[in-house]
Design a protein around this motif. Sequence first.
Motif, short mmCIF file in Angstrom:
data_model
loop_
_atom_site.label_atom_id
_atom_site.label_comp_id
_atom_site.label_asym_id
_atom_site.label_seq_id
_atom_site.Cartn_x
_atom_site.Cartn_y
_atom_site.Cartn_z
N ILE A 283 79.09 -45.01 -9.29
CA ILE A 283 80.09 -44.60 -9.18
C ILE A 283 81.71 -43.30 -10.58
O ILE A 283 80.55 -42.99 -10.93
CB ILE A 283 80.79 -46.15 -9.89
CG1 ILE A 283 79.77 -46.45 -11.27
CG2 ILE A 283 80.21 -47.11 -9.28
CD1 ILE A 283 80.66 -47.41 -12.58
N ALA A 284 82.31 -43.31 -10.14
CA ALA A 284 83.06 -42.31 -11.12
C ALA A 284 83.34 -43.10 -12.67
O ALA A 284 83.13 -43.30 -13.21
CB ALA A 284 84.26 -42.30 -10.76
N LYS A 285 81.88 -41.61 -13.46
CA LYS A 285 81.81 -42.64 -15.21
C LYS A 285 82.52 -42.28 -15.54
O LYS A 285 83.37 -41.75 -17.03
CB LYS A 285 80.41 -41.27 -15.20
CG LYS A 285 80.12 -41.39 -16.55
CD LYS A 285 78.61 -40.45 -16.91
CE LYS A 285 78.34 -41.10 -18.12
NZ LYS A 285 76.91 -40.02 -18.02
N GLU A 286 83.57 -41.03 -15.54
CA GLU A 286 85.21 -40.13 -16.11
C GLU A 286 86.53 -40.56 -14.43
O GLU A 286 85.71 -40.15 -13.29
CB GLU A 286 85.36 -39.38 -16.00
CG GLU A 286 84.38 -38.16 -15.29
CD GLU A 286 84.15 -36.31 -16.30
OE1 GLU A 286 84.59 -35.95 -15.97
OE2 GLU A 286 82.79 -36.69 -17.11
N ASN A 287 87.83 -40.41 -14.91
CA ASN A 287 88.41 -39.81 -13.92
C ASN A 287 87.91 -38.31 -13.47
O ASN A 287 88.11 -37.05 -13.90
CB ASN A 287 89.86 -40.20 -14.60
CG ASN A 287 90.35 -41.55 -14.86
OD1 ASN A 287 89.89 -41.94 -14.48
ND2 ASN A 287 90.87 -41.43 -15.59
N ILE A 288 87.69 -38.38 -11.96
CA ILE A 288 87.98 -37.27 -11.32
C ILE A 288 89.12 -37.56 -10.50
O ILE A 288 89.78 -38.10 -9.78
CB ILE A 288 86.74 -37.97 -10.11
CG1 ILE A 288 85.46 -37.85 -11.14
CG2 ILE A 288 86.71 -36.16 -9.27
CD1 ILE A 288 84.48 -38.69 -10.30
N PRO A 289 89.69 -35.54 -10.84
CA PRO A 289 90.87 -35.40 -10.45
C PRO A 289 90.79 -35.29 -8.35
O PRO A 289 89.92 -34.49 -8.33
CB PRO A 289 91.56 -34.58 -10.89
CG PRO A 289 90.60 -34.26 -12.26
CD PRO A 289 89.65 -35.10 -12.15
N ALA A 290 92.30 -35.09 -7.90
CA ALA A 290 91.86 -34.62 -6.72
C ALA A 290 91.65 -33.02 -6.52
O ALA A 290 91.63 -32.68 -7.39
CB ALA A 290 93.64 -34.97 -5.25
N ARG A 291 90.70 -32.97 -5.26
CA ARG A 291 91.18 -31.38 -5.46
C ARG A 291 90.15 -30.93 -6.69
O ARG A 291 89.49 -29.23 -7.28
CB ARG A 291 91.84 -30.03 -5.42
CG ARG A 291 92.93 -30.67 -3.87
CD ARG A 291 93.72 -29.90 -3.76
NE ARG A 291 94.74 -30.20 -1.87
CZ ARG A 291 94.17 -29.55 -1.03
NH1 ARG A 291 93.54 -28.07 -1.55
NH2 ARG A 291 95.10 -29.37 -0.15
#
Length: 236
Positions: free
Chosen positions: A42-50
Amino acid sequence: MISKKLVALAVLLGIAVAGSIYFYLDHLQKTMDPRAYKEIIIAKENIPARSKVNVSMLEKKRVPVEYVHPEAVEDMSYSIGFITNAPIFKGEQVLRSRLVGADDTKEGLAYKVPKGYRAVAIQINEVSGVGYNLRPGDRVDVMATLDIKLEGHQLEITQTSLIVQNLEVLATARNLAADNSQGEIKTVTLAVSPFEARPLVQASERGSIRLLLRSPVDQDRASVPAWRIEDFLERR
């Protein structure tokens, strides 16, 4: 007066008891929960596109099987180094469809361009393009022939030079697939540094170029002086 040793012993016993209770309750909960679990990423933080995914952005989590998305990533190694084609929010399952690998062109050519490089397309024909035998992943050198006017003279000389070397072929005009065996290729897209782009673009605009196909095991750079027909005539 209570000795310090007794106090320390009491603290240690308290920690041991607390730990035993925790593990007992955790085991009891797992025993009482009949559901099957699966460990996913799972994502530990917000991950932006690209964005290029690194290990600090992710964590593992046990999730009931019925809540696991069919495309959920289970192996951390599948995510590291990949590029996101859409945002992934904190706590969200990392899905395979949101990740693009370095050799994956389903989302477009931009994902295939190495960091620090640019994609430049040049026009070719059957002769300059090595008989249309180029494939994505091949590496080429570029030979350019230009007419050069000597400073202070009306005379022009024709000079052929090896202007850039060991460039990766990213794509051909037809598609990004490895099989380009059908039809003619009118352009080839190369990965170049901004520094290498300058002579390549100028030569393609003002002169003629030839691509020299390299062996896949040859990474050496050749030191070749520019060639002029006048040099040959002077030696005779």
